[in-house]
Design a protein around this motif. Structure first.
Motif, PDB file in Angstrom:
ATOM      1  N   CYS A 188       0.812  -1.231   0.000  1.00 39.16           N
ATOM      2  CA  CYS A 188       0.000   0.000   0.000  1.00 39.16           C
ATOM      3  C   CYS A 188       0.838   1.271   0.000  1.00 39.16           C
ATOM      4  CB  CYS A 188      -0.946   0.010   1.194  1.00 39.16           C
ATOM      5  SG  CYS A 188      -0.143   0.198   2.805  1.00 39.16           S
ATOM      6  N   HIS A 189       2.139   1.152   0.162  1.00 40.72           N
ATOM      7  CA  HIS A 189       3.075   2.287   0.135  1.00 40.72           C
ATOM      8  C   HIS A 189       2.913   3.252   1.301  1.00 40.72           C
ATOM      9  CE1 HIS A 189       4.569   1.033  -3.753  1.00 40.72           C
ATOM     10  NE2 HIS A 189       3.307   0.841  -4.092  1.00 40.72           N
ATOM     11  N   ARG A 190       2.288   2.797   2.396  1.00 42.51           N
ATOM     12  CA  ARG A 190       2.244   3.613   3.615  1.00 42.51           C
ATOM     13  C   ARG A 190       3.422   3.241   4.497  1.00 42.51           C
ATOM     14  NH1 ARG A 190      -3.397   2.354   6.246  1.00 42.51           N
ATOM     15  NH2 ARG A 190      -2.925   0.340   5.309  1.00 42.51           N
ATOM     16  N   SER A 191       3.839   4.198   5.335  1.00 45.86           N
ATOM     17  CA  SER A 191       4.892   3.893   6.302  1.00 45.86           C
ATOM     18  C   SER A 191       4.288   3.072   7.439  1.00 45.86           C
ATOM     19  CB  SER A 191       5.489   5.185   6.866  1.00 45.86           C
ATOM     20  OG  SER A 191       4.557   5.835   7.707  1.00 45.86           O
ATOM     21  N   GLY A 192       5.146   2.440   8.198  1.00 48.98           N
ATOM     22  CA  GLY A 192       4.669   1.680   9.349  1.00 48.98           C
ATOM     23  C   GLY A 192       3.876   2.549  10.301  1.00 48.98           C
ATOM     24  N   ASP A 193       4.346   3.775  10.534  1.00 47.13           N
ATOM     25  CA  ASP A 193       3.645   4.712  11.411  1.00 47.13           C
ATOM     26  C   ASP A 193       2.276   5.082  10.849  1.00 47.13           C
ATOM     27  OD1 ASP A 193       3.616   6.598  13.729  1.00 47.13           O
ATOM     28  OD2 ASP A 193       3.536   8.085  12.100  1.00 47.13           O
ATOM     29  N   GLU A 194       2.208   5.333   9.552  1.00 48.00           N
ATOM     30  CA  GLU A 194       0.922   5.680   8.924  1.00 48.00           C
ATOM     31  C   GLU A 194      -0.065   4.522   9.035  1.00 48.00           C
ATOM     32  OE1 GLU A 194       2.800   8.725   5.598  1.00 48.00           O
ATOM     33  OE2 GLU A 194       2.494   6.606   5.083  1.00 48.00           O
ATOM     34  N   ILE A 195       0.415   3.315   8.890  1.00 50.25           N
ATOM     35  CA  ILE A 195      -0.452   2.135   9.011  1.00 50.25           C
ATOM     36  C   ILE A 195      -0.996   2.039  10.433  1.00 50.25           C
ATOM     37  CG2 ILE A 195      -0.494  -0.395   9.008  1.00 50.25           C
ATOM     38  CD1 ILE A 195       1.674  -0.194   6.732  1.00 50.25           C
ATOM     39  N   MET A 196      -0.117   2.199  11.422  1.00 54.68           N
ATOM     40  CA  MET A 196      -0.537   2.077  12.821  1.00 54.68           C
ATOM     41  C   MET A 196      -1.528   3.167  13.226  1.00 54.68           C
ATOM     42  SD  MET A 196       2.804   0.801  14.978  1.00 54.68           S
ATOM     43  CE  MET A 196       3.357   2.465  15.170  1.00 54.68           C
ATOM     44  N   ARG A 197      -1.361   4.377  12.710  1.00 54.76           N
ATOM     45  CA  ARG A 197      -2.210   5.497  13.103  1.00 54.76           C
ATOM     46  C   ARG A 197      -3.478   5.642  12.259  1.00 54.76           C
ATOM     47  NH1 ARG A 197      -0.834  10.344  12.693  1.00 54.76           N
ATOM     48  NH2 ARG A 197       0.627  10.189  11.001  1.00 54.76           N
ATOM     49  N   TRP A 198      -3.619   4.885  11.175  1.00 50.03           N
ATOM     50  CA  TRP A 198      -4.703   5.064  10.208  1.00 50.03           C
ATOM     51  C   TRP A 198      -6.081   5.156  10.864  1.00 50.03           C
ATOM     52  CZ3 TRP A 198      -4.692   6.470   5.253  1.00 50.03           C
ATOM     53  CH2 TRP A 198      -5.886   6.364   4.546  1.00 50.03           C
ATOM     54  N   THR A 199      -6.393   4.257  11.779  1.00 49.61           N
ATOM     55  CA  THR A 199      -7.745   4.227  12.348  1.00 49.61           C
ATOM     56  C   THR A 199      -8.047   5.438  13.227  1.00 49.61           C
ATOM     57  OG1 THR A 199      -7.025   2.837  14.197  1.00 49.61           O
ATOM     58  CG2 THR A 199      -7.934   1.712  12.250  1.00 49.61           C
ATOM     59  N   GLN A 200      -7.015   6.138  13.711  1.00 48.82           N
ATOM     60  CA  GLN A 200      -7.225   7.324  14.535  1.00 48.82           C
ATOM     61  C   GLN A 200      -7.165   8.625  13.733  1.00 48.82           C
ATOM     62  OE1 GLN A 200      -4.955   4.820  15.861  1.00 48.82           O
ATOM     63  NE2 GLN A 200      -6.810   4.040  16.833  1.00 48.82           N
ATOM     64  N   MET A 201      -6.835   8.543  12.463  1.00 52.95           N
ATOM     65  CA  MET A 201      -6.687   9.748  11.637  1.00 52.95           C
ATOM     66  C   MET A 201      -8.035  10.310  11.213  1.00 52.95           C
ATOM     67  SD  MET A 201      -3.698   8.828   8.930  1.00 52.95           S
ATOM     68  CE  MET A 201      -2.038   8.440   9.433  1.00 52.95           C
ATOM     69  N   THR A 202      -8.040  11.628  11.029  1.00 54.79           N
ATOM     70  CA  THR A 202      -9.211  12.281  10.436  1.00 54.79           C
ATOM     71  C   THR A 202      -9.187  12.027   8.930  1.00 54.79           C
ATOM     72  OG1 THR A 202      -8.053  14.348   9.969  1.00 54.79           O
ATOM     73  CG2 THR A 202      -9.094  14.135  12.162  1.00 54.79           C
ATOM     74  N   ASN A 203     -10.280  12.313   8.261  1.00 54.73           N
ATOM     75  CA  ASN A 203     -10.314  12.156   6.805  1.00 54.73           C
ATOM     76  C   ASN A 203      -9.277  13.050   6.122  1.00 54.73           C
ATOM     77  OD1 ASN A 203     -12.138  10.092   6.420  1.00 54.73           O
ATOM     78  ND2 ASN A 203     -13.895  11.447   6.242  1.00 54.73           N
ATOM     79  N   ASP A 204      -9.077  14.256   6.642  1.00 50.94           N
ATOM     80  CA  ASP A 204      -8.069  15.149   6.058  1.00 50.94           C
ATOM     81  C   ASP A 204      -6.668  14.555   6.198  1.00 50.94           C
ATOM     82  OD1 ASP A 204      -9.900  17.046   5.190  1.00 50.94           O
ATOM     83  OD2 ASP A 204      -9.699  18.276   6.995  1.00 50.94           O
ATOM     84  N   GLU A 205      -6.369  13.984   7.362  1.00 57.84           N
ATOM     85  CA  GLU A 205      -5.069  13.345   7.561  1.00 57.84           C
ATOM     86  C   GLU A 205      -4.907  12.150   6.618  1.00 57.84           C
ATOM     87  OE1 GLU A 205      -4.116  14.139  12.256  1.00 57.84           O
ATOM     88  OE2 GLU A 205      -5.676  12.678  11.762  1.00 57.84           O
ATOM     89  N   ARG A 206      -5.978  11.397   6.449  1.00 62.83           N
ATOM     90  CA  ARG A 206      -5.927  10.236   5.549  1.00 62.83           C
ATOM     91  C   ARG A 206      -5.688  10.675   4.102  1.00 62.83           C
ATOM     92  NH1 ARG A 206     -10.656   6.050   7.557  1.00 62.83           N
ATOM     93  NH2 ARG A 206      -9.773   5.687   9.620  1.00 62.83           N
ATOM     94  N   ARG A 207      -6.320  11.761   3.702  1.00 59.82           N
ATOM     95  CA  ARG A 207      -6.102  12.268   2.340  1.00 59.82           C
ATOM     96  C   ARG A 207      -4.648  12.698   2.147  1.00 59.82           C
ATOM     97  NH1 ARG A 207     -11.021  14.707   3.618  1.00 59.82           N
ATOM     98  NH2 ARG A 207     -12.765  13.616   2.656  1.00 59.82           N
ATOM     99  N   ASP A 208      -4.058  13.318   3.169  1.00 60.63           N
ATOM    100  CA  ASP A 208      -2.642  13.695   3.102  1.00 60.63           C
ATOM    101  C   ASP A 208      -1.758  12.458   2.937  1.00 60.63           C
ATOM    102  OD1 ASP A 208      -3.185  16.411   3.331  1.00 60.63           O
ATOM    103  OD2 ASP A 208      -2.821  16.454   5.506  1.00 60.63           O
ATOM    104  N   VAL A 209      -2.074  11.401   3.675  1.00 52.17           N
ATOM    105  CA  VAL A 209      -1.319  10.156   3.555  1.00 52.17           C
ATOM    106  C   VAL A 209      -1.473   9.576   2.150  1.00 52.17           C
ATOM    107  CG1 VAL A 209      -1.184   7.745   4.337  1.00 52.17           C
ATOM    108  CG2 VAL A 209      -1.347   9.596   6.023  1.00 52.17           C
TER     109      VAL A 209
END
Length: 60
Positions: A26-47
């Motif tokens: 998926c090309h996400r970093s390990g940190d992005e994967i771990m935090r995904w469920t707590q992110m806002t939609n705006d944060e997810r779009r940035d990722v």
């Protein structure tokens, strides 16, 4: 917020981190994967923008 309103994960069920801590599926970093469920939609779009850049870079 409805579940259908959430920005969906780019996970493709090919889960393995490379030497740079980026998933080869998926090309996400390990940190992005771990935090995904707590992110806002705006944060997810940035990722997802970063994911697109990483994916393009991996094709070169």
């Amino acid at each position: 917020m409805l579940v259908s309103d959430k920005v969906r994960s780019p996970c493709v069920s090919v889960c393995a981190l490379d030497a740079n801590d980026v998933c080869i599926g998926c090309h996400r970093s390990g940190d992005e994967i771990m935090r995904w469920t707590q992110m806002t939609n705006d944060e997810r779009r940035d990722v997802l923008k970063k994911v697109a850049e990483r994916e393009r870079g991996s094709l070169l």
